[in-house]
Design an enzyme around this catalytic site. Sequence first.
Site, PDB file in Angstrom:
ATOM      1  N   CYS A   4       0.844  -1.176   0.000  1.00  7.98           N
ATOM      2  CA  CYS A   4       0.000   0.000   0.000  1.00  7.98           C
ATOM      3  C   CYS A   4       0.889   1.238   0.000  1.00  7.98           C
ATOM      4  CB  CYS A   4      -0.905   0.024   1.234  1.00  7.98           C
ATOM      5  SG  CYS A   4      -1.698  -1.551   1.596  1.00  7.98           S
ATOM      6  N   TYR A  85       1.773  -3.186   4.582  1.00  7.79           N
ATOM      7  CA  TYR A  85       2.554  -4.415   4.498  1.00  7.79           C
ATOM      8  C   TYR A  85       4.047  -4.120   4.619  1.00  7.79           C
ATOM      9  CZ  TYR A  85       1.967  -9.388   3.385  1.00  7.79           C
ATOM     10  OH  TYR A  85       1.870 -10.749   3.455  1.00  7.79           O
ATOM     11  N   ASN A 178       6.109   0.344   1.448  1.00  5.77           N
ATOM     12  CA  ASN A 178       6.378  -0.976   2.020  1.00  5.77           C
ATOM     13  C   ASN A 178       7.886  -1.201   2.126  1.00  5.77           C
ATOM     14  OD1 ASN A 178       3.980  -1.338  -0.306  1.00  5.77           O
ATOM     15  ND2 ASN A 178       3.385  -1.766   1.802  1.00  5.77           N
ATOM     16  N   ARG A 231       6.940   3.684  -5.785  1.00 11.66           N
ATOM     17  CA  ARG A 231       5.718   4.335  -5.298  1.00 11.66           C
ATOM     18  C   ARG A 231       6.042   5.402  -4.259  1.00 11.66           C
ATOM     19  NH1 ARG A 231       3.100   0.859  -2.511  1.00 11.66           N
ATOM     20  NH2 ARG A 231       4.247  -1.058  -2.918  1.00 11.66           N
TER      21      ARG A 231
END
Length: 338
Positions: A4, A85, A178, A231
Amino acid sequence: MLGCSSLAIHTTDQKNLFARTMDFTMEPDSKVIIVPRNYGIRLLEKEDVVINNQYAFIGMGSTDISSPVLYDGVNEKGLMGAMLYYATFATYAEELEEGKRGINPVYVVSQILGNCVTIDDVLTRLEAFTLINEANAILGFAPPLHFTFTDASGETIVIEPDKTGITVHRKTIGVMTNSPGYEWHQTNLRAYIGVNPYPPNDITMSDLELTPFGQGAGALGLPGDFTPSARFLRVAYWKKYTEEAKNEVEGVTNLFHILSSVNIPKGVVLTKEGNTDYTIYTSAMCSQSKNYYFKLYDNSRISSVSLMDENLDSSTLITFEWERAQDIKQLNKVNVKS
Protein backbone atom coordinates in the site's frame (compact mmCIF):
# COMPACT_ATOMS: atom_id res chain seq x y z
CA MET A 1 0.21 -9.04 -1.55
CA LEU A 2 2.06 -6.08 -3.02
CA GLY A 3 1.38 -3.48 -0.35
CA CYS A 4 0.00 0.00 0.00
CA SER A 5 0.96 3.68 -0.08
CA SER A 6 0.13 6.48 2.35
CA LEU A 7 0.74 10.17 2.95
CA ALA A 8 -0.20 13.04 5.24
CA ILE A 9 -0.73 16.66 4.15
CA HIS A 10 -2.04 19.91 5.63
CA THR A 11 -4.11 22.77 4.20
CA THR A 12 -3.65 26.50 4.47
CA ASP A 13 -6.65 26.72 6.82
CA GLN A 14 -4.88 24.35 9.27
CA LYS A 15 -6.57 21.07 8.40
CA ASN A 16 -4.46 17.91 8.73
CA LEU A 17 -5.33 15.03 6.44
CA PHE A 18 -4.14 11.48 5.89
CA ALA A 19 -4.77 9.03 3.04
CA ARG A 20 -3.78 5.56 1.91
CA THR A 21 -4.30 2.97 -0.81
CA MET A 22 -5.10 -0.65 0.00
CA ASP A 23 -3.44 -2.97 -2.51
CA PHE A 24 -4.13 -6.68 -2.21
CA THR A 25 -4.55 -9.89 -4.20
CA MET A 26 -7.79 -10.80 -2.43
CA GLU A 27 -10.71 -8.75 -1.23
CA PRO A 28 -11.64 -9.32 2.41
CA ASP A 29 -15.22 -8.65 3.50
CA SER A 30 -14.50 -5.01 4.33
CA LYS A 31 -16.72 -2.06 5.19
CA VAL A 32 -16.61 1.33 6.89
CA ILE A 33 -16.81 0.74 10.63
CA ILE A 34 -17.52 3.12 13.50
CA VAL A 35 -16.33 1.68 16.81
CA PRO A 36 -18.15 3.48 19.65
CA ARG A 37 -16.62 4.35 23.01
CA ASN A 38 -16.16 1.50 25.49
CA TYR A 39 -16.80 -1.15 22.85
CA GLY A 40 -13.85 -3.33 23.80
CA ILE A 41 -11.02 -4.32 21.46
CA ARG A 42 -9.38 -7.73 21.64
CA LEU A 43 -5.63 -8.11 22.17
CA LEU A 44 -5.04 -11.69 21.04
CA GLU A 45 -7.14 -14.30 19.26
CA LYS A 46 -6.05 -17.04 21.64
CA GLU A 47 -7.06 -15.11 24.77
CA ASP A 48 -10.51 -13.78 25.58
CA VAL A 49 -9.16 -10.42 26.77
CA VAL A 50 -10.42 -7.04 25.58
CA ILE A 51 -9.61 -3.45 26.47
CA ASN A 52 -12.46 -0.96 26.50
CA ASN A 53 -11.54 1.93 24.22
CA GLN A 54 -11.82 5.49 25.57
CA TYR A 55 -12.45 7.09 22.20
CA ALA A 56 -14.71 6.32 19.26
CA PHE A 57 -13.12 5.93 15.86
CA ILE A 58 -13.99 5.30 12.22
CA GLY A 59 -12.16 3.53 9.42
CA MET A 60 -12.08 0.71 6.92
CA GLY A 61 -11.89 -2.79 8.26
CA SER A 62 -13.37 -6.21 8.78
CA THR A 63 -15.80 -7.64 11.32
CA ASP A 64 -15.26 -11.24 10.20
CA ILE A 65 -13.49 -12.21 13.44
CA SER A 66 -14.20 -11.76 17.13
CA SER A 67 -13.02 -8.13 17.29
CA PRO A 68 -13.06 -5.44 14.59
CA VAL A 69 -9.81 -5.17 12.62
CA LEU A 70 -9.33 -1.69 11.20
CA TYR A 71 -6.74 -1.19 8.46
CA ASP A 72 -6.86 2.60 8.86
CA GLY A 73 -8.97 5.29 10.51
CA VAL A 74 -9.38 8.47 12.54
CA ASN A 75 -10.63 8.84 16.11
CA GLU A 76 -12.74 11.53 17.78
CA LYS A 77 -9.60 13.33 19.00
CA GLY A 78 -8.17 13.61 15.49
CA LEU A 79 -5.55 10.85 15.67
CA MET A 80 -5.23 9.07 12.31
CA GLY A 81 -3.31 5.96 11.31
CA ALA A 82 -2.93 2.85 9.19
CA MET A 83 -1.22 -0.51 8.84
CA LEU A 84 0.78 -1.28 5.68
CA TYR A 85 2.55 -4.41 4.50
CA TYR A 86 6.19 -4.84 5.57
CA ALA A 87 7.20 -8.07 3.86
CA THR A 88 10.41 -9.92 4.90
CA PHE A 89 11.29 -7.20 7.43
CA ALA A 90 8.50 -7.34 10.05
CA THR A 91 9.56 -9.36 13.09
CA TYR A 92 7.23 -10.38 15.92
CA ALA A 93 7.97 -12.00 19.26
CA GLU A 94 7.17 -15.65 19.97
CA GLU A 95 6.94 -15.03 23.72
CA LEU A 96 5.67 -12.22 25.90
CA GLU A 97 8.19 -9.69 27.23
CA GLU A 98 8.21 -9.34 31.00
CA GLY A 99 5.85 -6.65 32.29
CA LYS A 100 4.07 -6.24 28.95
CA ARG A 101 0.82 -7.41 27.38
CA GLY A 102 0.75 -9.38 24.15
CA ILE A 103 -1.06 -7.99 21.12
CA ASN A 104 -1.78 -9.43 17.69
CA PRO A 105 -0.34 -6.98 15.10
CA VAL A 106 -3.69 -6.70 13.28
CA TYR A 107 -5.23 -5.11 16.40
CA VAL A 108 -2.61 -2.38 16.78
CA VAL A 109 -4.45 0.28 14.76
CA SER A 110 -7.71 -0.37 16.62
CA GLN A 111 -6.03 -0.28 20.04
CA ILE A 112 -4.11 2.92 19.27
CA LEU A 113 -7.07 4.80 17.78
CA GLY A 114 -9.28 3.68 20.64
CA ASN A 115 -6.99 4.94 23.40
CA CYS A 116 -4.59 7.65 22.18
CA VAL A 117 -4.73 11.36 21.32
CA THR A 118 -1.19 12.45 20.48
CA ILE A 119 1.90 10.86 18.97
CA ASP A 120 3.45 10.78 22.45
CA ASP A 121 0.40 8.81 23.63
CA VAL A 122 0.91 6.35 20.77
CA LEU A 123 4.51 5.68 21.74
CA THR A 124 3.70 5.36 25.43
CA ARG A 125 0.92 2.87 24.73
CA LEU A 126 3.03 0.89 22.30
CA GLU A 127 5.68 0.47 25.01
CA ALA A 128 3.16 -1.52 27.05
CA PHE A 129 2.71 -4.19 24.34
CA THR A 130 4.65 -7.04 22.78
CA LEU A 131 3.71 -7.75 19.18
CA ILE A 132 3.06 -11.49 19.14
CA ASN A 133 3.49 -13.77 16.13
CA GLU A 134 -0.12 -14.98 16.17
CA ALA A 135 -1.95 -16.07 13.05
CA ASN A 136 -4.76 -13.86 11.83
CA ALA A 137 -8.09 -15.70 11.47
CA ILE A 138 -8.82 -14.07 8.09
CA LEU A 139 -5.46 -14.73 6.39
CA GLY A 140 -4.33 -17.78 8.34
CA PHE A 141 -0.95 -16.21 9.23
CA ALA A 142 0.42 -13.13 10.97
CA PRO A 143 0.74 -10.53 8.19
CA PRO A 144 4.04 -8.60 8.21
CA LEU A 145 3.04 -5.03 9.05
CA HIS A 146 4.40 -1.63 9.89
CA PHE A 147 2.35 1.35 11.02
CA THR A 148 2.00 5.08 10.54
CA PHE A 149 0.11 7.61 12.69
CA THR A 150 -0.63 11.33 12.38
CA ASP A 151 -2.14 13.44 15.18
CA ALA A 152 -4.06 16.72 15.13
CA SER A 153 -0.81 18.70 15.20
CA GLY A 154 0.22 17.16 11.89
CA GLU A 155 3.18 15.17 13.23
CA THR A 156 3.52 11.86 11.37
CA ILE A 157 5.51 8.87 12.60
CA VAL A 158 6.40 5.45 11.21
CA ILE A 159 6.61 2.41 13.50
CA GLU A 160 8.48 -0.66 12.26
CA PRO A 161 8.87 -3.96 14.14
CA ASP A 162 12.33 -5.10 13.02
CA LYS A 163 14.76 -7.81 14.13
CA THR A 164 16.40 -5.31 16.47
CA GLY A 165 13.09 -4.32 18.07
CA ILE A 166 10.52 -1.58 17.48
CA THR A 167 12.01 1.21 15.38
CA VAL A 168 10.22 4.58 15.57
CA HIS A 169 10.81 7.30 12.97
CA ARG A 170 9.55 10.65 14.27
CA LYS A 171 10.96 13.13 11.76
CA THR A 172 9.32 11.87 8.59
CA ILE A 173 8.12 13.43 5.34
CA GLY A 174 4.67 11.93 5.92
CA VAL A 175 4.97 9.30 3.18
CA MET A 176 5.11 5.52 3.55
CA THR A 177 4.90 2.47 1.31
CA ASN A 178 6.38 -0.98 2.02
CA SER A 179 9.70 -2.79 2.37
CA PRO A 180 12.49 -1.97 2.88
CA GLY A 181 12.37 0.21 5.99
CA TYR A 182 11.53 3.90 6.13
CA GLU A 183 15.15 5.00 6.64
CA TRP A 184 16.13 3.31 3.36
CA HIS A 185 13.35 5.10 1.46
CA GLN A 186 14.33 8.44 2.96
CA THR A 187 17.97 7.90 1.94
CA ASN A 188 16.89 6.83 -1.57
CA LEU A 189 15.14 10.20 -2.02
CA ARG A 190 18.55 11.85 -2.21
CA ALA A 191 19.15 10.24 -5.61
CA TYR A 192 16.14 12.12 -7.03
CA ILE A 193 16.53 15.63 -5.59
CA GLY A 194 17.15 16.95 -9.10
CA VAL A 195 13.71 15.86 -10.29
CA ASN A 196 11.38 18.87 -10.38
CA PRO A 197 8.43 20.22 -12.38
CA TYR A 198 10.52 22.62 -14.49
CA PRO A 199 11.51 21.74 -18.07
CA PRO A 200 15.23 21.49 -18.84
CA ASN A 201 16.93 24.21 -20.84
CA ASP A 202 17.56 23.81 -24.56
CA ILE A 203 21.09 22.81 -25.41
CA THR A 204 23.27 22.88 -28.53
CA MET A 205 25.51 19.98 -29.58
CA SER A 206 27.80 21.15 -32.40
CA ASP A 207 25.25 22.68 -34.80
CA LEU A 208 22.32 20.64 -33.47
CA GLU A 209 19.80 22.39 -31.24
CA LEU A 210 18.08 20.04 -28.81
CA THR A 211 14.81 20.90 -27.08
CA PRO A 212 12.49 18.83 -24.87
CA PHE A 213 9.77 16.88 -26.67
CA GLY A 214 7.11 18.60 -24.60
CA GLN A 215 5.88 19.48 -21.14
CA GLY A 216 6.66 17.06 -18.32
CA ALA A 217 10.36 16.67 -19.06
CA GLY A 218 11.18 18.14 -15.66
CA ALA A 219 9.96 14.96 -13.98
CA LEU A 220 12.04 12.78 -16.28
CA GLY A 221 13.74 10.01 -14.33
CA LEU A 222 10.96 9.46 -11.79
CA PRO A 223 10.35 5.69 -11.82
CA GLY A 224 6.96 4.51 -13.04
CA ASP A 225 6.80 0.93 -11.76
CA PHE A 226 4.84 -0.35 -8.75
CA THR A 227 7.68 -1.41 -6.45
CA PRO A 228 7.51 0.12 -2.96
CA SER A 229 10.56 2.29 -3.69
CA ALA A 230 9.09 3.66 -6.93
CA ARG A 231 5.72 4.34 -5.30
CA PHE A 232 7.41 6.09 -2.38
CA LEU A 233 9.27 8.39 -4.79
CA ARG A 234 6.18 9.25 -6.82
CA VAL A 235 4.04 9.99 -3.75
CA ALA A 236 6.83 12.08 -2.22
CA TYR A 237 7.31 14.02 -5.50
CA TRP A 238 3.59 14.68 -5.95
CA LYS A 239 3.23 15.72 -2.31
CA LYS A 240 6.16 18.12 -2.63
CA TYR A 241 4.95 19.85 -5.80
CA THR A 242 1.14 19.61 -5.77
CA GLU A 243 -0.36 23.04 -5.09
CA GLU A 244 -1.25 23.40 -1.42
CA ALA A 245 -4.94 22.98 -0.69
CA LYS A 246 -6.88 25.85 0.90
CA ASN A 247 -9.46 23.72 2.74
CA GLU A 248 -10.58 20.19 3.51
CA VAL A 249 -12.37 19.54 0.22
CA GLU A 250 -9.37 20.73 -1.79
CA GLY A 251 -7.12 18.66 0.47
CA VAL A 252 -9.13 15.49 -0.07
CA THR A 253 -9.13 16.19 -3.81
CA ASN A 254 -5.35 16.56 -3.74
CA LEU A 255 -4.93 13.32 -1.80
CA PHE A 256 -6.94 11.28 -4.29
CA HIS A 257 -5.02 12.85 -7.18
CA ILE A 258 -1.65 12.18 -5.56
CA LEU A 259 -2.48 8.56 -4.81
CA SER A 260 -3.79 8.07 -8.35
CA SER A 261 -0.10 7.98 -9.31
CA VAL A 262 0.24 4.64 -7.51
CA ASN A 263 -3.21 3.11 -8.14
CA ILE A 264 -2.87 -0.39 -9.60
CA PRO A 265 -5.35 -1.64 -12.22
CA LYS A 266 -6.14 -5.35 -12.27
CA GLY A 267 -3.71 -7.35 -14.36
CA VAL A 268 -0.69 -5.04 -14.50
CA VAL A 269 1.00 -6.51 -11.40
CA LEU A 270 0.93 -10.29 -10.95
CA THR A 271 2.23 -12.61 -8.26
CA LYS A 272 4.28 -15.73 -9.01
CA GLU A 273 1.04 -17.69 -8.66
CA GLY A 274 -0.63 -15.54 -11.32
CA ASN A 275 -2.86 -13.59 -8.92
CA THR A 276 -3.36 -9.89 -9.56
CA ASP A 277 -2.43 -7.21 -7.06
CA TYR A 278 -4.70 -4.18 -7.39
CA THR A 279 -5.88 -1.12 -5.48
CA ILE A 280 -9.03 -2.32 -3.73
CA TYR A 281 -9.81 1.07 -2.20
CA THR A 282 -8.33 4.47 -1.50
CA SER A 283 -9.28 6.31 1.69
CA ALA A 284 -8.71 9.78 3.13
CA MET A 285 -9.59 11.39 6.45
CA CYS A 286 -9.43 14.72 8.25
CA SER A 287 -8.12 15.18 11.79
CA GLN A 288 -10.29 18.24 12.46
CA SER A 289 -13.67 17.24 10.97
CA LYS A 290 -13.28 13.47 11.61
CA ASN A 291 -14.74 12.84 8.14
CA TYR A 292 -13.75 9.59 6.43
CA TYR A 293 -13.63 9.53 2.62
CA PHE A 294 -13.14 6.56 0.31
CA LYS A 295 -13.54 5.25 -3.21
CA LEU A 296 -13.46 1.69 -4.50
CA TYR A 297 -11.89 -0.11 -7.43
CA ASP A 298 -15.34 -0.68 -8.94
CA ASN A 299 -16.88 2.64 -7.87
CA SER A 300 -14.66 5.69 -8.30
CA ARG A 301 -17.12 8.15 -6.77
CA ILE A 302 -15.80 9.57 -3.48
CA SER A 303 -18.10 8.66 -0.57
CA SER A 304 -17.94 10.16 2.91
CA VAL A 305 -18.99 9.15 6.42
CA SER A 306 -18.82 11.56 9.36
CA LEU A 307 -17.78 10.07 12.69
CA MET A 308 -19.26 12.96 14.67
CA ASP A 309 -22.76 12.56 13.18
CA GLU A 310 -23.31 9.17 14.86
CA ASN A 311 -24.05 8.03 18.41
CA LEU A 312 -20.56 7.50 19.76
CA ASP A 313 -21.95 5.86 22.91
CA SER A 314 -23.75 3.15 20.97
CA SER A 315 -23.53 -0.37 22.37
CA THR A 316 -22.94 -1.87 18.92
CA LEU A 317 -20.73 -1.26 15.93
CA ILE A 318 -22.05 1.08 13.24
CA THR A 319 -21.20 -0.15 9.76
CA PHE A 320 -21.59 1.08 6.18
CA GLU A 321 -21.43 -1.47 3.38
CA TRP A 322 -19.64 -0.76 0.11
CA GLU A 323 -21.73 0.39 -2.86
CA ARG A 324 -19.80 -1.40 -5.57
CA ALA A 325 -21.69 -0.36 -8.71
CA GLN A 326 -19.91 2.35 -10.70
CA ASP A 327 -21.71 5.63 -9.97
CA ILE A 328 -21.77 7.57 -13.26
CA LYS A 329 -23.62 10.85 -13.46
CA GLN A 330 -25.57 11.03 -16.73
CA LEU A 331 -25.72 14.63 -18.00
CA ASN A 332 -28.26 14.14 -20.78
CA LYS A 333 -31.16 11.88 -21.58
CA VAL A 334 -30.23 8.28 -22.22
CA ASN A 335 -31.89 6.72 -25.26
CA VAL A 336 -33.33 3.39 -24.23
CA LYS A 337 -34.05 0.97 -27.05
CA SER A 338 -36.95 -1.39 -26.49
